[in-house]
Design an enzyme around this catalytic site. Structure first.
Site, PDB file in Angstrom:
ATOM      1  N   VAL A  28       0.820  -1.157   0.015  1.00  0.00           N
ATOM      2  CA  VAL A  28       0.029  -0.068  -0.014  1.00  0.00           C
ATOM      3  C   VAL A  28       0.805   1.319   0.011  1.00  0.00           C
ATOM      4  O   VAL A  28       0.637   2.294  -0.681  1.00  0.00           O
ATOM      5  CB  VAL A  28      -0.969   0.036   1.210  1.00  0.00           C
ATOM      6  CG1 VAL A  28      -1.924   1.172   1.275  1.00  0.00           C
ATOM      7  CG2 VAL A  28      -1.991  -1.067   1.184  1.00  0.00           C
ATOM      8  N   ARG A  52      12.160  -0.258   7.542  1.00  0.00           N
ATOM      9  CA  ARG A  52      13.418  -0.899   7.853  1.00  0.00           C
ATOM     10  C   ARG A  52      14.067  -1.168   6.604  1.00  0.00           C
ATOM     11  O   ARG A  52      13.670  -1.383   5.515  1.00  0.00           O
ATOM     12  CB  ARG A  52      13.338  -1.917   8.848  1.00  0.00           C
ATOM     13  CG  ARG A  52      12.186  -3.042   7.948  1.00  0.00           C
ATOM     14  CD  ARG A  52      12.035  -4.192   8.970  1.00  0.00           C
ATOM     15  NE  ARG A  52      10.616  -4.923   8.420  1.00  0.00           N
ATOM     16  CZ  ARG A  52       9.983  -5.446   9.317  1.00  0.00           C
ATOM     17  NH1 ARG A  52       9.707  -5.443  10.467  1.00  0.00           N
ATOM     18  NH2 ARG A  52       8.747  -6.333   8.499  1.00  0.00           N
ATOM     19  N   VAL A 143     -11.086  -0.409   6.828  1.00  0.00           N
ATOM     20  CA  VAL A 143     -12.230  -1.587   6.249  1.00  0.00           C
ATOM     21  C   VAL A 143     -12.321  -1.437   4.954  1.00  0.00           C
ATOM     22  O   VAL A 143     -12.690  -0.095   4.349  1.00  0.00           O
ATOM     23  CB  VAL A 143     -13.466  -0.914   7.225  1.00  0.00           C
ATOM     24  CG1 VAL A 143     -14.492  -2.168   6.842  1.00  0.00           C
ATOM     25  CG2 VAL A 143     -13.138  -1.247   8.792  1.00  0.00           C
ATOM     26  N   GLY A 145     -10.738  -1.804   2.335  1.00  0.00           N
ATOM     27  CA  GLY A 145      -9.715  -1.311   1.243  1.00  0.00           C
ATOM     28  C   GLY A 145     -10.209   0.161   0.433  1.00  0.00           C
ATOM     29  O   GLY A 145     -10.323   1.074   1.099  1.00  0.00           O
ATOM     30  N   GLY A 197      -1.357 -14.665  -3.926  1.00  0.00           N
ATOM     31  CA  GLY A 197      -0.954 -13.196  -2.738  1.00  0.00           C
ATOM     32  C   GLY A 197      -2.281 -12.920  -2.186  1.00  0.00           C
ATOM     33  O   GLY A 197      -2.114 -11.941  -1.507  1.00  0.00           O
ATOM     34  N   ASP A 211      -9.342 -11.089  11.254  1.00  0.00           N
ATOM     35  CA  ASP A 211      -9.372  -9.892  10.459  1.00  0.00           C
ATOM     36  C   ASP A 211     -10.595  -9.292  10.291  1.00  0.00           C
ATOM     37  O   ASP A 211     -10.750  -7.908  10.516  1.00  0.00           O
ATOM     38  CB  ASP A 211      -8.634 -10.268   8.901  1.00  0.00           C
ATOM     39  CG  ASP A 211      -8.542  -9.222   8.091  1.00  0.00           C
ATOM     40  OD1 ASP A 211      -7.762  -8.290   8.015  1.00  0.00           O
ATOM     41  OD2 ASP A 211      -9.672  -8.998   7.403  1.00  0.00           O
ATOM     42  N   LYS A 215     -12.656  -5.625  11.548  1.00  0.00           N
ATOM     43  CA  LYS A 215     -12.988  -4.576  10.785  1.00  0.00           C
ATOM     44  C   LYS A 215     -14.710  -4.296  11.263  1.00  0.00           C
ATOM     45  O   LYS A 215     -15.127  -3.117  11.261  1.00  0.00           O
ATOM     46  CB  LYS A 215     -13.073  -5.212   9.276  1.00  0.00           C
ATOM     47  CG  LYS A 215     -11.859  -5.094   8.733  1.00  0.00           C
ATOM     48  CD  LYS A 215     -11.801  -5.947   7.667  1.00  0.00           C
ATOM     49  CE  LYS A 215     -10.190  -5.822   6.623  1.00  0.00           C
ATOM     50  NZ  LYS A 215     -10.197  -6.859   5.517  1.00  0.00           N
TER      51      LYS A 215
END
Ligand SMILES: NC(=O)c1ccc[n+]([C@@H]2O[C@H](COP(=O)([O-])OP(=O)(O)OC[C@H]3O[C@@H](n4cnc5c(N)ncnc54)[C@H](OP(=O)(O)O)[C@@H]3O)[C@@H](O)[C@H]2O)c1
Length: 436
Positions: A28, A52, A143, A145, A197, A211, A215
């Site tokens: 993202v 990082r 929530v 996307g 993916g 998950d 939401k």
């Protein structure tokens, strides 16, 4: 120590450019950088990217869109001590993110995040901290996307009394279940989802409902004005759904989806994340692949459906950048009082019970007896031909009754010698479902 606070909230839109730092340059984060570079929104400037091992990110193909003036860093203090106005957090998780964002808010920086776990567990505290520092906290991408459920509910439905929500908010589960609808089995589709993916190597957060639960709690806060403890919301895995369940669901004019539902009754919220039978006539049954959908029901405005791409770098980046623009332009969102509410997974609903048995005379009467003992009435019995008698799947549906009532019967039915698997119990989602 007195800190001089320079906040976006205090700026007028025509003040100087709003400086933005990105925390996290992954799926993202890199899409946000690309969207910002492609659209060149006036008054917004990306100045820092933190990640990082940042050189790895800086030399990636996605970094080509990033202006040369941007400071790349792997030291968070470079961001926190800088003059950036908005921190856009796209790393995920609670730690160390929460501490960093608290520091950012406390030093007068607004925060935009897509982090559902953070907002589900710490959102109320962070919102208070943002308000007390006169800065913004925006999480429209947390929530669904790219589907503007959160801004839509905040701005567009703030004037209604939303009484219930039901939605598909996990694209991975929707991909798996909508492919199983066409006859594929769970293990094959999960492996495909992992290869594409859509699913993690450890898929538990998605398939076991955690998950979606985060939401649902965020949506409950916004639409039902109810603060829920996410750990108190019941979840049920989709991994026990088999191809045969879609065959039987179809006979009942239904399909199966992972549904996150919440309904407010007085001071209690009834909430659950589980695979459920959904009537084919419901918009929730029309959602395929990784699509997300949320249906809200309001006392005055009736049903409203939000639908679209629930995940993916670019759709999610649109939601993040939209939040960023709103923050940069100092747009205030609707704020309504939110109360802590207790939560129960109890719903009054018809139920779908699937048994796999080593067929013997008297099984149906044992099941009927166990259901009758708890006061649950059978509505129908379905048995497809063509299955071996030593491994026979068949289905019983009940008339509306409490889920806990059916579960009591299931506990005793599961002990019958002929049961080859633990019986599967799913709620059937019907519009007139009432919590108890
Ligand atoms: N992907 C979606 O479709 C989607 C949709 C809605 C919401 N979201 C949310 O958006 C956020 C970002 O998701 P994503 O898919 O972009 O994740 P991602 O691809 O894993 O990107 C996360 C980035 O943050 C970096 N990072 C993570 N922890 C860090 C730490 N402690 N210190 C420094 N850098 C750190 C990662 O570095 P490494 O490369 O070294 O791991 C990576 O570059 C999450 O909260 C997610 O839930 C994602």
């Amino acid at each position: 120590m007195a800190t001089k606070k320079k906040s976006v909230a205090k700026k007028k839109p025509t003040d100087s450019t709003v400086k933005v730092a990105l925390l996290g340059f992954g799926t993202v984060g890199s899409s946000v950088a690309q969207v910002l570079a492609a659209s060149k929104f006036p008054g917004v400037e990306l100045t820092h990217i933190f990640n990082r091992s940042v050189e790895r990110k800086r030399s990636s193909a996605a970094a080509k869109a990033v202006p040369a003036s941007v400071v790349w860093t792997e030291n968070i203090e470079d961001v926190l001590k800088s003059n950036v106005d908005v921190v856009v957090e796209l790393m995920g998780g609670l730690n160390p993110v929460e501490g960093w964002l608290r520091k950012a808010l406390s030093s007068g920086k607004s925060v935009v995040t897509a982090n559902k776990q953070l907002i589900a567990y710490r959102g109320a505290n962070l919102a208070r901290l943002a308000a007390s520092n006169n800065v913004h906290l925006a999480y429209g991408a947390a929530v669904a996307g790219g589907v503007p459920v959160i801004p839509g509910m905040l701005q567009g439905l703030g004037g209604d009394q939303v009484t219930r929500l039901s939605g598909i908010v996990n694209g991975t589960c929707n991909y798996i279940l909508s492919r199983m609808e066409s006859g594929a089995d769970y293990a094959t589709v999960l492996a495909d989802a992992q290869q594409l993916g859509y699913a993690e190597a450890d898929p538990s957060a998605d398939v076991d409902g955690f998950d979606a639960r985060a939401k649902l709690c965020i949506l409950s806060r916004i639409a039902l004005h109810a603060e829920l403890d996410p750990d108190a919301v019941l979840t049920q895995t989709i991994s026990t759904i088999e191809a045969i369940d879609f065959t039987y669901a179809k006979e009942l004019n239904c399909t199966i989806r992972q549904i996150s539902r919440a309904q407010r009754e007085g001071t209690v919220v009834h909430a659950r994340v589980a695979p459920m039978l959904v009537p084919l006539s419901s918009p929730l049954a029309w959602s395929h692949g990784t699509q997300n959908m949320v249906v809200s029901s309001g006392r005055f405005g009736g049903d409203v459906v939000f639908s679209g791409h629930g995940a993916g770098g670019e759709p999610t980046a649109v939601a993040v950048v939209s939040d960023l623009l709103a923050v940069a332009q100092n747009c205030r969102t609707v704020q309504l009082p939110v109360r802590k509410r207790s939560v129960t997974g109890e719903f009054m609903a018809p139920h779908y019970l699937r048994f796999v048995v080593d067929d013997k005379p008297g099984i149906v009467s044992s099941i009927a007896g166990a259901l009758a003992k708890v006061g649950a009435n059978i509505d129908s019995l379905l048995q497809r031909p063509g299955h071996p008698k030593h491994r026979l799947p068949f289905v019983v549906t009940t008339e509306p009754c409490l889920t806990s009532t059916v579960e009591k019967a299931i506990a005793s039915i599961a002990k019958l010698d002929c049961m080859l698997e633990r019986p599967l119990c799913l709620q059937i989602l019907v519009p007139e479902d009432k919590p108890q």
